[in-house]
Write a protein that holds these residues in place. Structure first.
Motif, mmCIF file in Angstrom:
data_model
loop_
_atom_site.group_PDB
_atom_site.id
_atom_site.type_symbol
_atom_site.label_atom_id
_atom_site.label_comp_id
_atom_site.label_asym_id
_atom_site.label_seq_id
_atom_site.Cartn_x
_atom_site.Cartn_y
_atom_site.Cartn_z
ATOM 1 N N GLN A 6 0.900 -1.115 0.103
ATOM 2 C CA GLN A 6 0.032 0.127 0.056
ATOM 3 C C GLN A 6 1.016 1.286 0.021
ATOM 4 N N SER A 7 0.474 2.149 -0.963
ATOM 5 C CA SER A 7 1.224 3.514 -0.901
ATOM 6 C C SER A 7 0.806 4.259 0.023
ATOM 7 N N ILE A 8 1.686 5.029 0.894
ATOM 8 C CA ILE A 8 0.928 5.813 2.127
ATOM 9 C C ILE A 8 1.791 7.089 1.797
ATOM 10 N N GLU A 9 0.775 8.220 1.633
ATOM 11 C CA GLU A 9 1.151 9.547 1.606
ATOM 12 C C GLU A 9 2.112 9.967 2.541
ATOM 13 N N ILE A 10 3.197 10.875 2.159
ATOM 14 C CA ILE A 10 4.148 11.404 3.203
ATOM 15 C C ILE A 10 3.759 13.087 3.118
ATOM 16 N N TYR A 11 3.433 13.208 4.548
ATOM 17 C CA TYR A 11 3.186 14.992 4.676
ATOM 18 C C TYR A 11 4.069 15.456 5.331
ATOM 19 N N GLY A 35 -9.695 4.872 8.038
ATOM 20 C CA GLY A 35 -8.855 3.817 7.801
ATOM 21 C C GLY A 35 -7.702 4.202 6.935
ATOM 22 N N SER A 36 -7.516 5.288 6.441
ATOM 23 C CA SER A 36 -6.367 5.827 5.401
ATOM 24 C C SER A 36 -5.225 5.984 6.705
ATOM 25 N N CYS A 37 -3.883 5.878 6.041
ATOM 26 C CA CYS A 37 -2.870 6.123 6.767
ATOM 27 C C CYS A 37 -2.042 7.158 5.924
ATOM 28 N N LEU A 38 -1.407 8.083 7.032
ATOM 29 C CA LEU A 38 -0.411 9.073 6.645
ATOM 30 C C LEU A 38 0.771 9.198 7.446
ATOM 31 N N TRP A 39 1.874 9.170 6.576
ATOM 32 C CA TRP A 39 2.957 9.549 7.222
ATOM 33 C C TRP A 39 3.072 11.104 7.536
ATOM 34 N N VAL A 40 3.488 11.577 8.810
ATOM 35 C CA VAL A 40 3.746 12.913 8.925
ATOM 36 C C VAL A 40 5.077 13.274 9.418
ATOM 37 N N GLU A 41 5.864 14.036 8.664
ATOM 38 C CA GLU A 41 7.333 14.389 8.778
ATOM 39 C C GLU A 41 7.507 15.756 9.642
ATOM 40 N N CYS A 55 -3.428 12.536 18.452
ATOM 41 C CA CYS A 55 -3.942 11.038 17.933
ATOM 42 C C CYS A 55 -4.903 10.513 19.274
ATOM 43 N N THR A 56 -4.403 10.679 20.157
ATOM 44 C CA THR A 56 -4.997 10.020 21.341
ATOM 45 C C THR A 56 -6.148 10.813 21.765
ATOM 46 N N GLU A 57 -6.251 12.091 21.777
ATOM 47 C CA GLU A 57 -7.467 13.178 21.933
ATOM 48 C C GLU A 57 -8.393 12.956 21.026
ATOM 49 N N ASN A 58 -8.136 12.505 19.523
ATOM 50 C CA ASN A 58 -8.999 12.505 18.427
ATOM 51 C C ASN A 58 -9.324 11.296 18.024
ATOM 52 N N GLY A 59 -8.904 10.049 18.702
ATOM 53 C CA GLY A 59 -9.303 8.766 18.586
ATOM 54 C C GLY A 59 -8.565 8.180 17.294
ATOM 55 N N HIS A 60 -7.219 8.730 16.734
ATOM 56 C CA HIS A 60 -6.668 8.209 15.548
ATOM 57 C C HIS A 60 -5.746 7.190 16.110
ATOM 58 N N SER A 61 -5.361 6.198 15.510
ATOM 59 C CA SER A 61 -4.046 5.309 15.873
ATOM 60 C C SER A 61 -2.841 5.691 15.432
ATOM 61 N N LEU A 62 -1.873 6.089 16.420
ATOM 62 C CA LEU A 62 -0.582 6.163 15.900
ATOM 63 C C LEU A 62 0.129 4.821 15.873
ATOM 64 N N GLY A 71 14.276 15.222 13.298
ATOM 65 C CA GLY A 71 13.099 15.321 13.477
ATOM 66 C C GLY A 71 12.422 14.087 13.685
ATOM 67 N N HIS A 72 11.162 13.908 13.212
ATOM 68 C CA HIS A 72 10.387 12.521 13.497
ATOM 69 C C HIS A 72 9.405 12.345 12.308
ATOM 70 N N ARG A 73 9.133 10.996 12.399
ATOM 71 C CA ARG A 73 8.164 10.586 11.226
ATOM 72 C C ARG A 73 6.867 9.871 12.119
ATOM 73 N N PHE A 74 5.700 10.353 11.870
ATOM 74 C CA PHE A 74 4.636 9.557 12.571
ATOM 75 C C PHE A 74 3.873 8.999 11.541
ATOM 76 N N LEU A 75 3.426 7.562 11.757
ATOM 77 C CA LEU A 75 2.478 7.048 10.912
ATOM 78 C C LEU A 75 1.040 6.852 11.704
ATOM 79 N N ILE A 76 0.297 7.580 10.984
ATOM 80 C CA ILE A 76 -1.167 7.743 11.527
ATOM 81 C C ILE A 76 -2.311 7.105 10.790
ATOM 82 N N ARG A 77 -3.123 6.340 11.571
ATOM 83 C CA ARG A 77 -4.181 5.826 10.726
ATOM 84 C C ARG A 77 -5.591 6.522 11.149
ATOM 85 N N LYS A 78 -6.203 7.023 10.543
ATOM 86 C CA LYS A 78 -7.469 7.806 10.649
ATOM 87 C C LYS A 78 -8.549 6.959 11.118
ATOM 88 N N THR A 79 -9.185 7.316 12.105
ATOM 89 C CA THR A 79 -10.260 6.407 12.758
ATOM 90 C C THR A 79 -11.772 6.918 12.130
#
Length: 79
Positions: A6-11, A35-41, A55-62, A71-79
């Motif tokens: 699966q190709s995941i967009e990098i933001y 259900g979509s995933c997003l890399w955030v840099e 992510c915790t406050e909004n129910g998304h999966s980190l 820096g950091h990269r975060f892989l987030i799955r939208k709920t």
């Protein structure tokens, strides 16, 4: 975990400081289906605290946090 093929967009939010990484991540996630995933840099050191909290406050999966040079990269799955 997303499927490997699966190709995941990098933001790319490098260079932005608090609170912009969280605000822009929130806006970006509004535009993707659940259900979509997003890399955030980010390069903001506070993003290591702010993005997981968002992510915790909004129910998304980190799914993953990766420390990279400047820096950091975060892989987030939208709920």
């Amino acid at each position: 975990m997303p499927e490997k093929h699966q190709s995941i967009e990098i933001y790319d939010l490098k260079g932005l400081n608090c609170p912009l990484p969280v605000l822009k991540t929130r806006r970006k996630l509004q535009d993707v289906p659940p259900g979509s995933c997003l890399w955030v840099e980010t390069s903001d050191p506070l993003a290591g605290i702010d993005i997981p909290h968002f992510c915790t406050e909004n129910g998304h999966s980190l799914i993953e946090i990766v420390t990279v040079e400047n820096g950091h990269r975060f892989l987030i799955r939208k709920t």
